[in-house]
Motif scaffolding. Structure first.
Motif, PDB file in Angstrom:
ATOM      1  N   PHE A   1      60.760  36.963  11.150  1.00  0.00           N
ATOM      2  CA  PHE A   1      61.174  38.333  11.450  1.00  0.00           C
ATOM      3  C   PHE A   1      60.856  39.214  10.252  1.00  0.00           C
ATOM      4  O   PHE A   1      61.080  38.815   9.118  1.00  0.00           O
TER       5      PHE A   1
ATOM      6  N   VAL B   1      62.080  37.240   7.210  1.00  0.00           N
ATOM      7  CA  VAL B   1      63.079  36.172   7.387  1.00  0.00           C
ATOM      8  C   VAL B   1      62.446  35.084   8.246  1.00  0.00           C
ATOM      9  O   VAL B   1      61.973  35.359   9.349  1.00  0.00           O
TER      10      VAL B   1
ATOM     11  N   ALA C   1      62.856  32.356  10.633  1.00  0.00           N
ATOM     12  CA  ALA C   1      63.893  31.828  11.515  1.00  0.00           C
ATOM     13  C   ALA C   1      63.532  30.452  12.047  1.00  0.00           C
ATOM     14  O   ALA C   1      64.416  29.649  12.325  1.00  0.00           O
TER      15      ALA C   1
ATOM     16  N   LEU D   1      73.949  24.532  12.970  1.00  0.00           N
ATOM     17  CA  LEU D   1      74.994  25.419  12.482  1.00  0.00           C
ATOM     18  C   LEU D   1      74.602  26.873  12.750  1.00  0.00           C
ATOM     19  O   LEU D   1      73.468  27.160  13.129  1.00  0.00           O
ATOM     20  N   SER D   2      75.531  27.776  12.524  1.00  0.00           N
ATOM     21  CA  SER D   2      75.250  29.196  12.738  1.00  0.00           C
ATOM     22  C   SER D   2      74.106  29.646  11.829  1.00  0.00           C
ATOM     23  O   SER D   2      74.063  29.303  10.659  1.00  0.00           O
TER      24      SER D   2
ATOM     25  N   ALA E   1      71.022  28.697  12.135  1.00  0.00           N
ATOM     26  CA  ALA E   1      69.981  27.671  12.018  1.00  0.00           C
ATOM     27  C   ALA E   1      68.696  28.087  12.733  1.00  0.00           C
ATOM     28  O   ALA E   1      67.614  27.626  12.390  1.00  0.00           O
ATOM     29  N   GLY E   2      68.836  28.949  13.743  1.00  0.00           N
ATOM     30  CA  GLY E   2      67.653  29.393  14.479  1.00  0.00           C
ATOM     31  C   GLY E   2      67.668  28.994  15.947  1.00  0.00           C
ATOM     32  O   GLY E   2      66.662  29.109  16.639  1.00  0.00           O
ATOM     33  N   LYS E   3      68.828  28.567  16.456  1.00  0.00           N
ATOM     34  CA  LYS E   3      68.923  28.088  17.833  1.00  0.00           C
ATOM     35  C   LYS E   3      68.588  29.175  18.853  1.00  0.00           C
ATOM     36  O   LYS E   3      67.780  28.969  19.749  1.00  0.00           O
ATOM     37  N   SER E   4      69.228  30.322  18.702  1.00  0.00           N
ATOM     38  CA  SER E   4      68.995  31.390  19.678  1.00  0.00           C
ATOM     39  C   SER E   4      67.549  31.844  19.629  1.00  0.00           C
ATOM     40  O   SER E   4      66.932  32.109  20.668  1.00  0.00           O
TER      41      SER E   4
ATOM     42  N   GLU F   1      74.648  28.829  24.133  1.00  0.00           N
ATOM     43  CA  GLU F   1      76.091  28.852  23.855  1.00  0.00           C
ATOM     44  C   GLU F   1      76.877  29.241  25.103  1.00  0.00           C
ATOM     45  O   GLU F   1      77.785  30.075  25.042  1.00  0.00           O
TER      46      GLU F   1
HETATM   47  N1  LIG Z   1      65.905  40.191  15.395  1.00  0.00           N
HETATM   48  C1  LIG Z   1      66.042  39.614  14.180  1.00  0.00           C
HETATM   49  N2  LIG Z   1      65.641  40.244  13.074  1.00  0.00           N
HETATM   50  C2  LIG Z   1      65.765  39.661  11.864  1.00  0.00           C
HETATM   51  N3  LIG Z   1      66.294  38.457  11.656  1.00  0.00           N
HETATM   52  C3  LIG Z   1      66.730  37.773  12.717  1.00  0.00           C
HETATM   53  C4  LIG Z   1      66.634  38.321  14.035  1.00  0.00           C
HETATM   54  N4  LIG Z   1      67.153  37.412  14.906  1.00  0.00           N
HETATM   55  C5  LIG Z   1      67.564  36.369  14.157  1.00  0.00           C
HETATM   56  N5  LIG Z   1      67.303  36.580  12.843  1.00  0.00           N
HETATM   57  C6  LIG Z   1      67.571  35.640  11.746  1.00  0.00           C
HETATM   58  O1  LIG Z   1      67.052  34.393  12.086  1.00  0.00           O
HETATM   59  C7  LIG Z   1      67.924  33.354  11.714  1.00  0.00           C
HETATM   60  C8  LIG Z   1      68.280  32.509  12.911  1.00  0.00           C
HETATM   61  O2  LIG Z   1      69.053  33.277  13.815  1.00  0.00           O
HETATM   62  P1  LIG Z   1      69.561  32.728  15.213  1.00  0.00           P
HETATM   63  O3  LIG Z   1      70.252  33.836  15.915  1.00  0.00           O
HETATM   64  O4  LIG Z   1      68.433  32.079  15.922  1.00  0.00           O
HETATM   65  O5  LIG Z   1      70.611  31.634  14.758  1.00  0.00           O
HETATM   66  P2  LIG Z   1      71.583  30.736  15.646  1.00  0.00           P
HETATM   67  O6  LIG Z   1      71.296  29.338  15.281  1.00  0.00           O
HETATM   68  O7  LIG Z   1      71.478  31.117  17.072  1.00  0.00           O
HETATM   69  O8  LIG Z   1      73.000  31.129  15.059  1.00  0.00           O
HETATM   70  P3  LIG Z   1      74.399  31.328  15.837  1.00  0.00           P
HETATM   71  O9  LIG Z   1      74.963  29.969  16.063  1.00  0.00           O
HETATM   72  O10 LIG Z   1      75.213  32.108  14.861  1.00  0.00           O
HETATM   73  O11 LIG Z   1      74.128  32.069  17.111  1.00  0.00           O
HETATM   74  C9  LIG Z   1      69.113  34.018  11.051  1.00  0.00           C
HETATM   75  O12 LIG Z   1      68.917  33.970   9.672  1.00  0.00           O
HETATM   76  C10 LIG Z   1      69.051  35.429  11.544  1.00  0.00           C
HETATM   77  O13 LIG Z   1      69.568  36.326  10.589  1.00  0.00           O
END
Ligand SMILES: Nc1ncnc2c1ncn2[C@@H]1O[C@H](COP(=O)(O)OP(=O)(O)OP(=O)(O)O)[C@@H](O)[C@H]1O
Ligand SMILES: [Mg+2]
Lengths: 342, 221
Positions: A15, A22, A24, A43-44, A46-49, A170
């Motif tokens: 990103f 960043v 991801a 974990l939160s 980590a990049g799952k979403s 989730e």
């Molecule tokens: N649109 C975006 N712009 C910039 N950075 C992003 C964007 N979306 C996600 N990130 C970054 O990418 C990384 C992974 O984010 P993601 O939402 O995939 O995590 P996650 O594993 O789903 O976490 P959670 O369990 O909190 O939902 C994080 O560091 C987040 O800040």
């Protein structure tokens, strides 16, 4: 082996933000077979979403590709991608129902988008509402439903276009434990009855244990390990895997640890054949040494009862050695738990 | 000072003129402003069809137009009324400047309604393969309906109060009566009567907007 329904190849996502790039996701390679329930845990942050959104190209990867039934999503036109998305339903933590549409019209929505005639769409929607047990709430609006009911509507909606895959980001994280259980049961049921492949994103090991066949553990934007859930439960190889699987055990154990005692702890795993009690009582009898049970739980993984227990070894070296030797002799898998994990 | 038939008729005409100036200007302002508001949201960075340069240019143009005081815009735009309607005086002539002033305002009001919408709902529609047009027609507009109606009440009452300035350019309506009688001829009674009538019109429009919005909102119970 037949071609996987989804193959993720060398996928990366960066990103661009005001504070620089960043990362991801990096170098993600995964294969999901048709008909399985595949978990992705981490974990939160980590990049799952991000990963799940890359699978249906809601987020365009900056590297690599996703093959859906062997077809490259990267090479598809916008139009083809939209068509492909109709084969991939998605459900969300916050349900994301249309607040101004009643239940049945929410379920009809994807059919409407796909140009299905209204009457046919209604019939299909009613059928799906029966599947999720909400046919009597067809005329209600989302604001009149509980969280669990909303997620059922979202599941019915995701199934409307007869997708081959359902992506769940989730899906149970906003629900209480009881409702979570029901929703997971429903997903499992749908998987069995309709043969729909399900990809489950979660940060809770319990969700993975409850319904997944295989799991990928994602840590700091990379895949740490992939394997059958029972296998990873018995023998997590990555640090993050150990942390996720022992996390709850460790947290519980920390609460029960006898203060002042700094003995070693081990995690004993029971894989369904033997039950926990005789092992421990026999061990105590055979070793004539006291052990302190810090945590114990059994759970059902893919129909097999699996248990884990964290015990503190006797404080003296001799006692500890006898316990280890005993476990070796009866071939019960165990592993030492680090101090910082407990 | 007397409520004779002539005065009553004049006030009736005033109400009618205020009404149709406002109604037609609002209609035209929405015909222009609603699409502009949609474009502002859709083409924004992170919107469903990002076209940042277009979004920026449109935003600047709207701000420029909105910063011109209405009274000045009124005089600037009247030659345009001459071309389009054939006259630069009277009530119909003011519809053009009113529309020009109100359209960018409407675009902003509409934009803010769309921005209230939860991004997750749009994401869900995208995950089902919705096209940009489908998202606009089937998600953005219907899901924002209650907020759009509230915004419309705000926009229409603003347009009504702008229309009161028609008096300065030979237009009619309640505002013109207030100005002509209250200011030029110093008959405060008639001025107050027309002001009260304007207040009543504003109240009716606002209340209607509130009720329609509440009634159409399925999020409540
Ligand atoms: N649109 C975006 N712009 C910039 N950075 C992003 C964007 N979306 C996600 N990130 C970054 O990418 C990384 C992974 O984010 P993601 O939402 O995939 O995590 P996650 O594993 O789903 O976490 P959670 O369990 O909190 O939902 C994080 O560091 C987040 O800040
Ligand atoms: Mg997430």
């Amino acid at each position: 082996m037949e071609t996987p329904i989804i193959r993720i190849q060398n996928l990366g996502k960066e990103f661009k933000t005001a504070n620089g790039p960043v990362r991801a996701l990096q170098n993600i390679n995964l294969e999901v077979s048709a008909g399985e329930i595949f978990g992705i845990i981490g974990l939160s942050g980590a990049g799952k979403s991000t990963l799940v959104r890359c699978i249906n190209y809601l987020e365009v990867p900056t590297e690599g590709d996703v093959l859906f039934e062997g077809k490259s999503m990267a090479a598809m036109s916008d139009h083809e991608r939209r068509r492909t998305r109709q084969s991939m339903g998605m459900i969300f933590q916050q349900f994301n129902l249309l607040a101004q549409r009643n239940v049945i019209r929410n379920v009809c929505f994807p059919l409407e988008l796909a140009g299905v005639p209204k009457k046919e769409a209604r019939e299909r929607a009613m059928e799906l509402l029966k599947t999720v047990g909400l046919e009597d709430r067809a005329q209600a609006y989302p604001a009149q439903l509980s969280g669990g009911q909303k997620q059922r509507v979202a599941i019915a909606r995701a199934l409307a276009t007869r997708p081959k895959v359902i992506l769940c980001d989730e899906a149970t994280s906003a629900l209480d434990p009881n409702t979570t259980k029901q929703i997971l049961e429903l997903l499992k049921d749908i998987n069995r009855k309709l043969g729909v492949t399900i990809i489950v994103i979660t940060h809770e090991m319990a969700v993975i244990e409850a319904i997944c066949d295989r799991v990928a553990i994602i840590d700091q934007s990379r895949i740490a390990e992939v394997g059958a859930v029972s296998e990873i439960f018995l023998n997590p190889r990555s640090a993050i895997g150990r942390k996720l699987i022992m996390g709850e055990a460790a947290a519980q154990a920390a609460g029960t640890a006898v203060s002042g005692e700094s003995g070693r702890s081990i995690r004993i795993i029971f894989d369904g054949r033997e039950s926990a009690e005789p092992v421990i009582s026999n061990m105590v009898l055979a070793c004539r040494a006291p052990v302190n049970i810090m945590y114990a739980a059994t759970r059902d993984i893919q129909g097999k009862a699996m248990g884990q227990m964290v015990v503190q070894l006797p404080p003296d070296r001799e006692g500890a050695r006898r316990v280890i030797e005993y476990l070796e002799s009866i071939r019960v898998p165990y592993e030492e738990v680090n101090g910082d994990e407990v | 000072m007397k409520f004779d038939a002539v005065t009553v008729n004049m006030l009736k005409t005033g109400i009618w003129e205020s009404f149709y100036m406002t109604a037609l200007s609002s209609l035209f302002a929405y015909l222009i402003g609603l699409p502009l508001g949609i474009i502002l949201v859709v083409t924004d960075e992170g919107g469903i069809r990002p076209i940042p340069w277009l979004q920026k240019i449109l935003g600047v143009a709207i701000n420029l137009l909105r910063s011109v005081p209405f009274l000045i815009l009124l005089f600037i735009a009247l030659p345009l009324s001459k071309i389009v309607i054939g006259t630069r005086i009277g009530s119909p002539a003011i519809i053009i400047p009113l529309t020009i002033a109100a359209a960018p305002y409407v675009a902003r009001v509409v934009e803010s309604s769309f921005r209230e919408l939860d991004a997750g709902v749009i994401e869900a529609a995208q995950s089902m393969g919705a096209s940009t047009w489908q998202i606009i027609w089937k998600v953005l507009l219907p899901e924002s309906r209650p907020s759009l109606l509230l915004g419309a009440a705000l926009a229409v009452t603003t347009i009504l109060s702008y229309s009161a300035m028609a008096g300065f350019t030979g237009g009619g309506g309640l505002g013109a009566i207030a100005i002509n009688y209250g200011y030029y001829r110093y008959e405060p009674f008639l001025m107050w009567v027309s002001v009260v009538l304007l207040v009543v019109m504003v109240q009716i429009i606002q209340e209607a907007g509130n009720r329609l919005s509440r009634k159409s909102d399925k999020r409540i119970r």
